[in-house]
Design an enzyme around this catalytic site. Structure first.
Site, PDB file in Angstrom:
ATOM      1  N   SER A 119       7.587   8.195  20.852  1.00 53.25           N
ATOM      2  CA  SER A 119       7.942   9.441  20.173  1.00 53.25           C
ATOM      3  C   SER A 119       6.924   9.891  19.136  1.00 53.25           C
ATOM      4  CB  SER A 119       9.315   9.297  19.506  1.00 53.25           C
ATOM      5  OG  SER A 119      10.325   9.142  20.461  1.00 53.25           O
ATOM      6  N   GLU A 246      27.786   3.951   0.358  1.00 56.49           N
ATOM      7  CA  GLU A 246      28.800   3.994   1.412  1.00 56.49           C
ATOM      8  C   GLU A 246      29.232   2.601   1.849  1.00 56.49           C
ATOM      9  OE1 GLU A 246      29.454   6.203   5.773  1.00 56.49           O
ATOM     10  OE2 GLU A 246      27.527   6.328   4.736  1.00 56.49           O
ATOM     11  N   PHE A 299      22.619  10.551   5.320  1.00 55.99           N
ATOM     12  CA  PHE A 299      24.025  10.289   5.585  1.00 55.99           C
ATOM     13  C   PHE A 299      24.328   8.881   6.099  1.00 55.99           C
ATOM     14  CE2 PHE A 299      23.218  14.862   6.047  1.00 55.99           C
ATOM     15  CZ  PHE A 299      24.032  15.320   5.016  1.00 55.99           C
ATOM     16  N   GLU A 300      23.317   8.070   6.306  1.00 55.77           N
ATOM     17  CA  GLU A 300      23.497   6.678   6.704  1.00 55.77           C
ATOM     18  C   GLU A 300      22.314   5.862   6.185  1.00 55.77           C
ATOM     19  OE1 GLU A 300      25.647   4.691   8.359  1.00 55.77           O
ATOM     20  OE2 GLU A 300      27.154   6.252   8.651  1.00 55.77           O
ATOM     21  N   GLU A 343      16.144  17.902  15.535  1.00 54.86           N
ATOM     22  CA  GLU A 343      16.045  16.853  16.552  1.00 54.86           C
ATOM     23  C   GLU A 343      17.398  16.230  16.868  1.00 54.86           C
ATOM     24  OE1 GLU A 343      13.775  12.615  17.471  1.00 54.86           O
ATOM     25  OE2 GLU A 343      14.542  13.020  15.460  1.00 54.86           O
ATOM     26  N   ASP A 348      18.002   9.636  22.657  1.00 56.41           N
ATOM     27  CA  ASP A 348      17.051   8.584  23.004  1.00 56.41           C
ATOM     28  C   ASP A 348      17.643   7.194  22.817  1.00 56.41           C
ATOM     29  OD1 ASP A 348      14.070   7.558  23.185  1.00 56.41           O
ATOM     30  OD2 ASP A 348      14.811   6.782  21.274  1.00 56.41           O
ATOM     31  N   ASP A 389      10.589  15.024  23.859  1.00 61.49           N
ATOM     32  CA  ASP A 389       9.291  14.437  23.527  1.00 61.49           C
ATOM     33  C   ASP A 389       8.799  13.513  24.630  1.00 61.49           C
ATOM     34  OD1 ASP A 389      11.341  12.682  23.013  1.00 61.49           O
ATOM     35  OD2 ASP A 389      10.590  12.009  21.075  1.00 61.49           O
ATOM     36  N   HIS A 390       9.720  12.971  25.388  1.00 60.98           N
ATOM     37  CA  HIS A 390       9.429  12.125  26.534  1.00 60.98           C
ATOM     38  C   HIS A 390      10.718  12.013  27.326  1.00 60.98           C
ATOM     39  CE1 HIS A 390      11.770   9.036  24.529  1.00 60.98           C
ATOM     40  NE2 HIS A 390      11.050   9.259  23.435  1.00 60.98           N
ATOM     41  N   HIS A 470      11.105   4.253  27.977  1.00 61.22           N
ATOM     42  CA  HIS A 470      10.854   5.679  28.205  1.00 61.22           C
ATOM     43  C   HIS A 470      10.414   5.904  29.646  1.00 61.22           C
ATOM     44  CE1 HIS A 470       9.885   6.355  23.640  1.00 61.22           C
ATOM     45  NE2 HIS A 470      11.156   6.038  23.873  1.00 61.22           N
TER      46      HIS A 470
END
Length: 514
Positions: A119, A246, A299-300, A343, A348, A389-390, A470
């Site tokens: 990527s 979190e 967020f993570e 994205e 992926d 992207d692939h 990929h």
């Protein structure tokens, strides 16, 4: 000789009239025989729509690049069918939002040193217009992996950096970490894509003055930096002495930085009252897009949840569509326009796990984001490009009947399961390699659609691997808006940058400024 030419001309004229007569008669017969056929009428309507297309040659004030990470043609096809079947309509004839775009090209995705790309160089191709080697970002093809010296000296300039320099707004949104390869390629220059935090870097690179990807985001030198950065990756921004807000006490989700820096504070210090940092959905929803100029959302600790699992997240996470809408609300306040990356990063990851359910669910989430964006922008002045992207090794095979569940076992038009030579059923979707590969062919299980359609089912693979790889085939570039018609034929992946730059005249405006 002159008479021969004269006779030849007469013969060609006669042939033309005869051909026209035959064609006319055939066309008349066609109208009589299949003129009411729904497939015939659908294709005829599609031709009419293409004939009515008008090229948009306005300057693209805004450019939006959607990247479905790992989204090759087979993944698009499977997502189309899955999305339609989820809604209870005919999946095969369904149309995803970007499939309705008027222009399409095929992208050759190999990198400067690999037949099958990862990527990082794919993202560099689209964001900076050059091909580079696997595993580096923001550097040219002569760069060496892990070379701090080359990280400092072999920069290429991204469209986002160019846009910032001339006063445009910029953003990068992902469901992966914001420091991951695709979003990272909009703002970072790094000799190893894994150098997301200082903890991931070798001591010699740090002592030589090279900085990690997370620091490069909050310290971006072009313009005033990204206006919007949303995704996962919180652990790469917080000091290891802190607790994740979190997941306090969870050692696997602990912050990673060893330099003691809290880069979320760096962001807030840089932008003051016009800046904001959020880490959960409630905080995100409370952001007033009319007042905040720079928004960082993490967020993570690592990647965001898969779309299928997002509803079960304790702190709550916005969807890709919600992040896209918020970003446009902020970026569109800039009268100079904006450049935005969106994205679908976890398409992926699910394919690497050979988990087609989550691959396709995240593909559907990206479709929702494209629809949301289409509802907010003016296509007379906004170029939207949707691509991957692939690819991955996802295959759609067998002779399943129309309407058969895309995640199910292959069932023929006689409503009977289709068996392999070993007398066992097989799924329509499989992977050429991956975790679902049986180490011995005799271990291939007898499958039922009931089990293959479960969200956690791991698709069968031909070659057993710990992680699916990929794929190297070409993939689609779908476009709409100013100069979208420049996407045609089979092109190199880095061509995408050149169309976006030409359509927006960012390079010309940058040159004029100098």
């Amino acid at each position: 000789m002159r008479m021969q030419r004269k006779h030849a001309a007469h013969a060609l004229t006669a042939l033309a009239w005869m051909t026209a007569g035959v064609a006319g008669a055939f066309a008349e017969d066609a109208r009589l025989i299949q003129g009411d056929d729904p497939y015939y009428k659908q294709a005829d309507a599609a031709l009419g729509a293409i004939l009515r297309q008008q090229k948009n040659t306005n300057r693209a004030k805004n450019v939006i690049l959607f990247v479905g990470d790992g989204m090759g043609f087979s993944t698009v096809t499977a997502t189309r069918i899955f999305e339609g079947q989820q809604r209870g309509v005919d999946g095969e004839s369904n149309v995803l939002a970007w499939e309705a775009f008027p222009y399409l090209a095929a992208s050759k995705t190999y990198s400067a040193d690999a037949q099958i790309t990862d990527s990082a160089p794919s993202a560099v191709a689209m964001t900076a217009g050059v091909k580079t080697i696997n595993d580096v970002m923001g550097l040219d093809h002569t760069a060496r992996l892990d070379s701090c010296e080359d990280q400092k000296t072999k920069h290429v300039t991204t469209l986002w950096e160019m846009a910032e320099t001339i006063g445009m707004a910029t953003g990068a949104i992902t469901t992966a970490r914001v420091t991951h390869a695709t979003p990272g390629a909009t703002y970072s220059h790094i000799a190893n894509r894994d150098w997301e935090a200082d903890a991931n870097m070798p001591a010699e690179a740090l002592s030589a003055g090279c900085t990690d990807i997370a620091r490069q985001l909050v310290e971006m030198k072009y313009g005033d930096g990204l206006e919007v950065a949303l995704g996962g990756g919180r652990a790469y921004f917080l000091p290891e002495t802190a607790q994740d807000p979190e997941y306090p006490g969870n050692e696997k989700k602990k912050p990673k930085r060893k330099d003691g820096k809290d880069l979320t504070k760096t962001w807030l210090d840089r932008y003051g009252e016009k800046g904001a940092y959020v880490w959960n959905k409630e905080q995100f929803a409370a952001i007033d897009s009319a007042k905040i100029d720079h928004l960082l959302g993490l967020f993570e600790p690592s990647h965001m949840q898969y779309e299928h699992d997002r509803a079960g997240d304790g702190a709550g996470e916005p969807s890709l569509a919600e992040m896209s809408e918020k970003a446009i609300d902020i970026l569109s306040r800039n009268p100079e326009g904006y450049v935005l990356l969106i994205e679908g990063g976890r398409i992926d990851h699910a394919s690497h796990e050979s988990n087609a359910y989550r691959t396709l669910s995240d593909g559907v989430a990206m479709n929702e984001a494209v629809k949301a964006v289409l509802g907010k922008v003016n296509l007379e002045e906004t170029l939207i490009v949707v691509t991957g992207d692939h690819s991955h090794t996802l295959t759609i095979s067998g002779y399943a009947k129309r309407g058969n569940p895309i995640l199910g076992v292959s069932v023929g038009v006689d409503d009977e399961p289709i068996y392999g030579k070993d007398g066992k059923t097989y799924t329509t979707i499989g992977f050429a390699n991956g975790p679902g590969g049986a180490e011995k062919p005799t271990e291939r299980p007898m499958l039922t659609s009931e089990e293959t359609m479960k969200p956690d089912f791991v698709q069968p693979s031909l070659v057993p691997l710990g992680s699916e790889t990929h794929g190297g085939e070409d993939l689609g570039i779908y476009a709409i808006g100013p100069w979208a018609h420049l996407f045609q034929g089979t092109v190199e992946e880095n061509y995408t940058f050149h169309v976006m730059n030409y359509a927006s005249k960012i390079g010309d405006r940058l040159a004029a400024k100098k």
